[in-house]
Design a protein around this motif. Structure first.
Motif, PDB file in Angstrom:
ATOM      1  N   ALA A  40       0.832  -1.186   0.011  1.00 17.11           N
ATOM      2  CA  ALA A  40       0.069   0.024   0.068  1.00 17.11           C
ATOM      3  C   ALA A  40       0.795   1.455   0.099  1.00 17.11           C
ATOM      4  O   ALA A  40       1.860   1.528   0.821  1.00 17.11           O
ATOM      5  CB  ALA A  40      -1.087   0.001   1.289  1.00 17.11           C
ATOM      6  N   ARG A  41       0.444   2.247  -0.910  1.00 16.12           N
ATOM      7  CA  ARG A  41       1.069   3.573  -1.035  1.00 16.12           C
ATOM      8  C   ARG A  41       0.082   4.674  -1.061  1.00 16.12           C
ATOM      9  O   ARG A  41      -0.940   4.429  -1.722  1.00 16.12           O
ATOM     10  CB  ARG A  41       2.143   3.543  -2.096  1.00 16.12           C
ATOM     11  CG  ARG A  41       3.357   2.612  -2.085  1.00 16.12           C
ATOM     12  CD  ARG A  41       4.188   2.955  -0.990  1.00 16.12           C
ATOM     13  NE  ARG A  41       5.522   2.184  -1.195  1.00 16.12           N
ATOM     14  CZ  ARG A  41       5.655   0.713  -0.688  1.00 16.12           C
ATOM     15  NH1 ARG A  41       4.471   0.406   0.092  1.00 16.12           N
ATOM     16  NH2 ARG A  41       6.817   0.339  -0.836  1.00 16.12           N
ATOM     17  N   GLY A  42       0.586   5.828  -0.357  1.00 17.91           N
ATOM     18  CA  GLY A  42      -0.211   7.049  -0.450  1.00 17.91           C
ATOM     19  C   GLY A  42      -1.671   6.593   0.028  1.00 17.91           C
ATOM     20  O   GLY A  42      -2.125   6.446   1.123  1.00 17.91           O
ATOM     21  N   VAL A  43      -2.464   7.172  -0.875  1.00 16.09           N
ATOM     22  CA  VAL A  43      -4.065   6.984  -0.495  1.00 16.09           C
ATOM     23  C   VAL A  43      -4.373   5.369  -0.260  1.00 16.09           C
ATOM     24  O   VAL A  43      -5.366   5.340   0.592  1.00 16.09           O
ATOM     25  CB  VAL A  43      -4.800   7.321  -1.878  1.00 16.09           C
ATOM     26  CG1 VAL A  43      -6.271   7.434  -1.801  1.00 16.09           C
ATOM     27  CG2 VAL A  43      -4.389   8.932  -2.292  1.00 16.09           C
ATOM     28  N   SER A  44      -3.836   4.363  -0.791  1.00 15.08           N
ATOM     29  CA  SER A  44      -4.067   3.393  -0.498  1.00 15.08           C
ATOM     30  C   SER A  44      -3.736   2.838   0.827  1.00 15.08           C
ATOM     31  O   SER A  44      -4.553   2.149   1.716  1.00 15.08           O
ATOM     32  CB  SER A  44      -3.401   2.120  -1.272  1.00 15.08           C
ATOM     33  OG  SER A  44      -3.792   2.349  -2.676  1.00 15.08           O
ATOM     34  N   ALA A  45      -2.525   3.419   1.454  1.00 11.49           N
ATOM     35  CA  ALA A  45      -2.145   3.159   2.775  1.00 11.49           C
ATOM     36  C   ALA A  45      -3.181   3.879   3.833  1.00 11.49           C
ATOM     37  O   ALA A  45      -3.493   3.562   4.813  1.00 11.49           O
ATOM     38  CB  ALA A  45      -0.758   3.684   2.844  1.00 11.49           C
ATOM     39  N   VAL A  46      -3.691   5.135   3.165  1.00 10.04           N
ATOM     40  CA  VAL A  46      -4.559   5.896   4.172  1.00 10.04           C
ATOM     41  C   VAL A  46      -5.740   5.154   4.254  1.00 10.04           C
ATOM     42  O   VAL A  46      -6.424   4.797   5.224  1.00 10.04           O
ATOM     43  CB  VAL A  46      -4.764   7.258   3.528  1.00 10.04           C
ATOM     44  CG1 VAL A  46      -5.968   7.965   4.229  1.00 10.04           C
ATOM     45  CG2 VAL A  46      -3.755   8.196   3.576  1.00 10.04           C
ATOM     46  N   ALA A  47      -6.253   4.522   3.032  1.00 12.37           N
ATOM     47  CA  ALA A  47      -7.637   3.531   3.482  1.00 12.37           C
ATOM     48  C   ALA A  47      -7.235   2.455   3.989  1.00 12.37           C
ATOM     49  O   ALA A  47      -8.272   2.054   4.682  1.00 12.37           O
ATOM     50  CB  ALA A  47      -8.275   3.391   1.748  1.00 12.37           C
ATOM     51  N   LEU A  48      -6.217   1.928   4.035  1.00 13.10           N
ATOM     52  CA  LEU A  48      -5.973   0.826   4.917  1.00 13.10           C
ATOM     53  C   LEU A  48      -5.981   1.014   6.302  1.00 13.10           C
ATOM     54  O   LEU A  48      -6.567   0.236   7.239  1.00 13.10           O
ATOM     55  CB  LEU A  48      -4.487   0.286   4.375  1.00 13.10           C
ATOM     56  CG  LEU A  48      -4.185  -1.159   5.350  1.00 13.10           C
ATOM     57  CD1 LEU A  48      -5.224  -2.197   5.155  1.00 13.10           C
ATOM     58  CD2 LEU A  48      -2.712  -1.562   4.837  1.00 13.10           C
ATOM     59  N   ILE A  49      -5.303   2.533   6.725  1.00 16.52           N
ATOM     60  CA  ILE A  49      -5.375   2.761   8.288  1.00 16.52           C
ATOM     61  C   ILE A  49      -6.729   2.770   8.483  1.00 16.52           C
ATOM     62  O   ILE A  49      -6.975   2.431   9.780  1.00 16.52           O
ATOM     63  CB  ILE A  49      -4.781   3.951   8.377  1.00 16.52           C
ATOM     64  CG1 ILE A  49      -3.173   3.667   8.197  1.00 16.52           C
ATOM     65  CG2 ILE A  49      -4.959   4.736   9.550  1.00 16.52           C
ATOM     66  CD1 ILE A  49      -2.169   5.077   8.176  1.00 16.52           C
ATOM     67  N   GLN A  50      -7.850   3.355   7.631  1.00 20.99           N
ATOM     68  CA  GLN A  50      -9.015   3.566   8.134  1.00 20.99           C
ATOM     69  C   GLN A  50      -9.709   2.219   8.286  1.00 20.99           C
ATOM     70  O   GLN A  50     -10.360   2.180   9.259  1.00 20.99           O
ATOM     71  CB  GLN A  50      -9.839   4.421   6.936  1.00 20.99           C
ATOM     72  CG  GLN A  50      -9.487   5.755   6.918  1.00 20.99           C
ATOM     73  CD  GLN A  50      -9.850   6.595   8.343  1.00 20.99           C
ATOM     74  OE1 GLN A  50     -10.760   6.328   8.765  1.00 20.99           O
ATOM     75  NE2 GLN A  50      -8.771   7.400   8.703  1.00 20.99           N
ATOM     76  N   ASP A  51      -9.273   1.228   7.658  1.00 15.96           N
ATOM     77  CA  ASP A  51      -9.941   0.081   7.592  1.00 15.96           C
ATOM     78  C   ASP A  51      -9.502  -0.814   8.978  1.00 15.96           C
ATOM     79  O   ASP A  51     -10.145  -1.436   9.583  1.00 15.96           O
ATOM     80  CB  ASP A  51      -9.513  -0.927   6.351  1.00 15.96           C
ATOM     81  CG  ASP A  51     -10.174  -0.548   5.203  1.00 15.96           C
ATOM     82  OD1 ASP A  51     -11.468   0.299   5.413  1.00 15.96           O
ATOM     83  OD2 ASP A  51      -9.765  -0.846   4.091  1.00 15.96           O
ATOM     84  N   ILE A  52      -8.261  -0.541   9.192  1.00 13.24           N
ATOM     85  CA  ILE A  52      -7.672  -1.253  10.472  1.00 13.24           C
ATOM     86  C   ILE A  52      -8.294  -0.556  11.778  1.00 13.24           C
ATOM     87  O   ILE A  52      -8.869  -1.319  12.684  1.00 13.24           O
ATOM     88  CB  ILE A  52      -6.062  -0.939  10.627  1.00 13.24           C
ATOM     89  CG1 ILE A  52      -5.365  -1.684   9.409  1.00 13.24           C
ATOM     90  CG2 ILE A  52      -5.527  -1.367  11.876  1.00 13.24           C
ATOM     91  CD1 ILE A  52      -3.926  -1.528   9.249  1.00 13.24           C
TER      92      ILE A  52
END
Length: 288
Positions: A40-52
């Motif tokens: 995950a990079r950038g926006v994908s990493a942000v979305a992943l943090i929200q899911d976590i």
């Protein structure tokens, strides 16, 4: 996988059956998120943090903060999401309120999870938590809402205890452990090193006491043996001296020492005033 498994098992020490189920769910969820975080990079990493943060069964976040792709968010345009993840890992709801202007807004699921983590932090500090302190830390004014949060934390196996409604106290039996900041590890190492040093000193002191006790015991046994030998020598001398006496009668003793016939005159009569005669006891006066 095993590292996460044993770590979570240690943090949630409590009922074994409940732990196994929650451990499996947490383990599988964290495995999935960690696998996704690697790419995950950038926006994908942000979305992943929200899911976590929205996931209902994930309550430890230190592993995610060590993933390079997540660490890269710090200081970038998405840095506030990295900071939010740090609040969930190391902070409380009060921490979020202090930094609220620089952090993303919380979803209802995230708000509830952060409050549950705050209860865990307070439970780790005190075994008896007043309702008033919980209400202040959680920003909850309604006692019913507070008790519902505590019950939810118990069912989530975050804490375990009893609600004392008579005294408005939550009695804590156990709580999960929160993530530890890397910079605090050295302090823990220093504290454990000092404790180890004190244990070594105590061990040396105990060993010295054991040596002293063994020395005193050996000296006592030596004195006992010397006394025994003296008693044997004196007894042998008395028996040998009595054996050369013509009035000595074998088997006749008083107080454990050999006697001769002449010595009978010096023996005090007993309470029954028995008259001793060689070979037996004379009858009492009066024919008795």
């Amino acid at each position: 996988r095993n590292d996460i498994c044993y770590r979570y098992l240690y943090l949630t020490r409590g009922r074994e059956g409940v732990i196994r189920n929650k451990l499996l769910v947490c383990l599988l969820s964290m495995e999935q998120f960690l696998a996704l975080a690697k790419n995950a990079r950038g926006v994908s990493a942000v979305a992943l943090i929200q899911d976590i943060l929205n996931h209902p069964n994930v309550f430890v976040f230190g592993e995610f903060l060590q993933v390079p792709s997540i660490r890269e968010l710090a200081g970038s345009e998405h840095g506030q999401h990295h900071d939010l993840l740090m609040v969930f890992a190391y902070g409380t709801y009060a921490t979020y309120k202090e930094q609220q202007a620089q952090l993303p807004a919380l979803t209802p699921q995230q708000l509830q999870k952060l409050r549950l983590l705050t209860i865990a932090s307070l439970a780790a500090q005190s075994k008896k938590i007043k309702y008033s302190d919980l209400q202040q830390e959680l920003d909850v004014s309604n006692v019913r809402e507070l008790e519902d949060l505590i019950i939810l934390a118990v069912y989530a196996d975050i804490v375990r205890g009893k609600l004392d409604q008579a005294y408005s106290i939550f009695d804590v039996e156990y709580s999960i452990g929160r993530d530890i900041r890397p910079e605090t590890l050295q302090g823990m190492v220093d504290t454990l090193s000092k404790w180890s040093g004190h244990c070594q000193e105590a061990l040396r002191s105990i060993e010295q006491c054991v040596v002293q006790a063994n020395g005193k015991r050996a000296l006592h046994l030596e004195k006992q043996e010397t006394l025994r030998l003296k008693i044997e020598n004196v007894t042998s001398d008395v028996i040998a001296s009595a054996a050369g006496d013509s009035n000595y009668v074998p088997g006749l003793t008083h107080g454990g020492m050999p006697m001769n016939v002449d010595s009978l005159n010096n023996v005090q009569p007993t309470a029954k005033r028995q008259r001793i005669k060689m070979g037996g006891i004379l009858p009492r006066k009066g024919g008795q």
